[in-house]
Design an enzyme around this catalytic site. Structure first.
Site, PDB file in Angstrom:
ATOM      1  N   ARG A   4       3.678   7.831  10.655  1.00 29.17           N
ATOM      2  CA  ARG A   4       4.014   7.090   9.437  1.00 29.17           C
ATOM      3  C   ARG A   4       5.472   7.284   9.010  1.00 29.17           C
ATOM      4  O   ARG A   4       5.749   7.506   7.831  1.00 29.17           O
ATOM      5  CB  ARG A   4       3.107   7.503   8.273  1.00 29.17           C
ATOM      6  CG  ARG A   4       1.613   7.404   8.544  1.00 29.17           C
ATOM      7  CD  ARG A   4       0.891   7.770   7.257  1.00 29.17           C
ATOM      8  NE  ARG A   4      -0.407   8.339   7.474  1.00 29.17           N
ATOM      9  CZ  ARG A   4      -1.556   7.780   7.145  1.00 29.17           C
ATOM     10  NH1 ARG A   4      -1.569   6.599   6.598  1.00 29.17           N
ATOM     11  NH2 ARG A   4      -2.694   8.383   7.345  1.00 29.17           N
ATOM     12  N   LYS A  68      -8.358   2.268   1.506  1.00 24.56           N
ATOM     13  CA  LYS A  68      -7.474   2.225   2.668  1.00 24.56           C
ATOM     14  C   LYS A  68      -6.271   3.141   2.443  1.00 24.56           C
ATOM     15  O   LYS A  68      -5.953   3.512   1.318  1.00 24.56           O
ATOM     16  CB  LYS A  68      -6.987   0.787   2.912  1.00 24.56           C
ATOM     17  CG  LYS A  68      -8.114  -0.168   3.293  1.00 24.56           C
ATOM     18  CD  LYS A  68      -8.641   0.126   4.681  1.00 24.56           C
ATOM     19  CE  LYS A  68      -9.887  -0.681   5.001  1.00 24.56           C
ATOM     20  NZ  LYS A  68     -11.097  -0.212   4.324  1.00 24.56           N
ATOM     21  N   ASP A  69      -5.591   3.467   3.549  1.00 24.40           N
ATOM     22  CA  ASP A  69      -4.443   4.365   3.489  1.00 24.40           C
ATOM     23  C   ASP A  69      -3.338   3.798   2.609  1.00 24.40           C
ATOM     24  O   ASP A  69      -3.117   2.590   2.576  1.00 24.40           O
ATOM     25  CB  ASP A  69      -3.887   4.596   4.894  1.00 24.40           C
ATOM     26  CG  ASP A  69      -4.916   5.226   5.815  1.00 24.40           C
ATOM     27  OD1 ASP A  69      -5.755   4.482   6.345  1.00 24.40           O
ATOM     28  OD2 ASP A  69      -4.877   6.451   5.983  1.00 24.40           O
ATOM     29  N   ARG A  70      -2.648   4.693   1.936  1.00 23.23           N
ATOM     30  CA  ARG A  70      -1.531   4.255   1.093  1.00 23.23           C
ATOM     31  C   ARG A  70      -0.285   3.979   1.939  1.00 23.23           C
ATOM     32  O   ARG A  70       0.331   2.919   1.819  1.00 23.23           O
ATOM     33  CB  ARG A  70      -1.209   5.337   0.061  1.00 23.23           C
ATOM     34  CG  ARG A  70       0.025   4.968  -0.769  1.00 23.23           C
ATOM     35  CD  ARG A  70       0.520   6.095  -1.626  1.00 23.23           C
ATOM     36  NE  ARG A  70       1.744   5.716  -2.313  1.00 23.23           N
ATOM     37  CZ  ARG A  70       2.478   6.527  -3.038  1.00 23.23           C
ATOM     38  NH1 ARG A  70       2.116   7.780  -3.189  1.00 23.23           N
ATOM     39  NH2 ARG A  70       3.582   6.115  -3.626  1.00 23.23           N
ATOM     40  N   GLN A 148      -6.969  12.350   3.960  1.00 25.03           N
ATOM     41  CA  GLN A 148      -7.045  11.292   2.953  1.00 25.03           C
ATOM     42  C   GLN A 148      -8.200  11.511   1.975  1.00 25.03           C
ATOM     43  O   GLN A 148      -8.154  11.044   0.840  1.00 25.03           O
ATOM     44  CB  GLN A 148      -7.209   9.923   3.624  1.00 25.03           C
ATOM     45  CG  GLN A 148      -6.110   9.564   4.603  1.00 25.03           C
ATOM     46  CD  GLN A 148      -6.443   9.938   6.026  1.00 25.03           C
ATOM     47  OE1 GLN A 148      -6.797  11.075   6.299  1.00 25.03           O
ATOM     48  NE2 GLN A 148      -6.329   8.996   6.931  1.00 25.03           N
TER      49      GLN A 148
END
Length: 405
Positions: A4, A68-70, A148
């Site tokens: 990321r 969902k992922d940030r 997460q």
């Protein structure tokens, strides 16, 4: 290894059975509008809350299938009652209308997720090892809840753990003084002020009023503490969604610990690999025997809940040993997981697969990494069933490679 480094490195697309969800054009049951929600670098709940406030749609009326992922580019689906209109033009938040449905979207509509992930800062010396690990993904990885799931955990402290011990002052020391990097600056400043003025609730409440803190939760908590000093009563003002995250985090952590203990029993020592995560360490396997994999691939292990002890005879003996070990280590009993011990919310009761096995795995070649001079990158694509973590797959691929996330 770096993950990321930019939002485009982590892409997620929800997989739904849209053919069965969307109604026919001539249907009389067009009760909800279905939108594809595309967001970039934005938390799921913040995106939903923004849509609710900006479009004047009651929050409870917006349906969605999961969080969902940030730090990613994500595409998911939401439903809103058909009578509302949406008009949003933001750089990091877009909505595309795709049709109507008769029912509100829920987690039950989610089949899984498709991921496209670019991993960077790879040393050439690890090419063969990483390629072997990718090919071995057909054997999956342990299906741990990953970082997460634990955004509500500060410095390894679980709110619900203190709730079960009836220590509400410690709960508020966490809630009112600890903060994460992504928290609003006003809230960070408030928490620093509370930390310096702990127990002076009148002064803390005046700070909230003077600095125009908008959060109803903090305003109501501090007002209650100012008037009564009762921590347990003040907890009733904690947002129910946040409370549910606290419960999920603690149950998930304990499930991870149970799975780790179980794997210790069935894996040879030379095939064990330990990887750190936000709440301790996780046990992975570097290799797994074919017969053991076949034995494990369809096994499920329950989350801890109060009536589980009545069903232990139906559970794998090695699961039972692992569960008892984790309970003993954490000074817990099954009865502690009664909903009566919570101020609000409920402990979940479901079985979770112990392996996370990706499907439709694709990967490209190692390429020069434009963000890290002299290093390389590789992109993986795969599908996972709902509830499984893509970052768990990445840990499995790079379990013998030192990485920084």
């Amino acid at each position: 290894m770096k993950l990321r480094q930019k939002p485009e490195d982590f892409k997620v697309q929800e997989v739904l059975d849209l053919e069965n969800i969307l109604t026919d054009e001539n249907s009389s049951e067009k009760n909800y509008k279905i939108y594809e929600l595309c967001k970039k670098n934005m938390e799921n709940l913040k995106a939903i809350s923004y849509i609710s406030k900006s479009q004047e749609i009651p929050l409870k009326e917006i349906g969605y299938c999961g969080l969902k992922d940030r730090h990613a580019i994500t595409k998911q689906y939401i439903s809103i009652p058909a009578e509302y209109e949406i008009d949003i033009k933001e750089n990091n938040l877009k909505l595309n209308f795709i049709g109507y449905s008769s029912d509100k979207l829920t987690i039950g509509d989610l089949i899984g997720n498709h991921f496209e992930i670019t991993i960077r800062n790879i040393d050439r010396d690890y090419f063969l090892e990483i390629a072997d690990n990718i090919r071995n993904l057909e054997y999956g990885v342990p299906n741990y809840f990953d970082n997460q799931r634990f955004g509500s955990v500060f410095q390894g402290k679980f709110i619900v753990e203190y709730m079960l011990k009836n220590n509400f002052e410690e709960i508020f020391k966490i809630l009112l003084t600890k903060y994460g990097k992504s928290e609003n600056k006003k809230i960070k400043d408030l928490k620093r002020y509370i930390d310096k003025n702990w127990n002076n609730w009148d002064k803390c409440y005046q700070y909230v009023i003077k600095n125009d803190i908008k959060s109803k939760m903090y305003v109501n908590i501090l007002k209650k503490l100012k008037n009564t000093g009762e921590y347990r009563e003040a907890y009733k003002y904690v947002d129910i969604r946040l409370n549910d995250l606290f419960i999920a985090a603690y149950q998930s952590y304990l499930w991870n610990e149970c799975l780790k203990e179980y794997l210790k029993e069935v894996l040879d020592k030379e095939n064990r690999t330990y990887i750190d995560y936000d709440c301790g360490s996780l046990l992975y396997y570097s290799k797994i025997d074919e017969s053991l994999f076949e034995e494990l691939r369809n096994k499920e292990m329950p989350l801890l809940y109060d009536k589980l002890d009545k069903n232990l005879s139906e559970i794998d003996e090695k699961f039972v040993n692992a569960i008892n070990m984790v309970l003993k280590r954490n000074k817990l009993k099954f009865k502690d997981f009664s909903d009566d011990n919570l101020i609000k919310g409920k402990f979940r009761n479901f079985n979770r697969p112990i392996l996370n096995i990706p499907e439709n795995v694709k990967y490209g070649k190692f390429k020069a990494d434009e963000l890290n001079k002299g290093k390389y990158k590789i992109t993986l694509e795969f599908n996972l069933k709902k509830g499984a973590y893509a970052t768990g797959i990445i840990k499995g691929v790079f379990n013998s490679v030192k990485y920084r996330q």
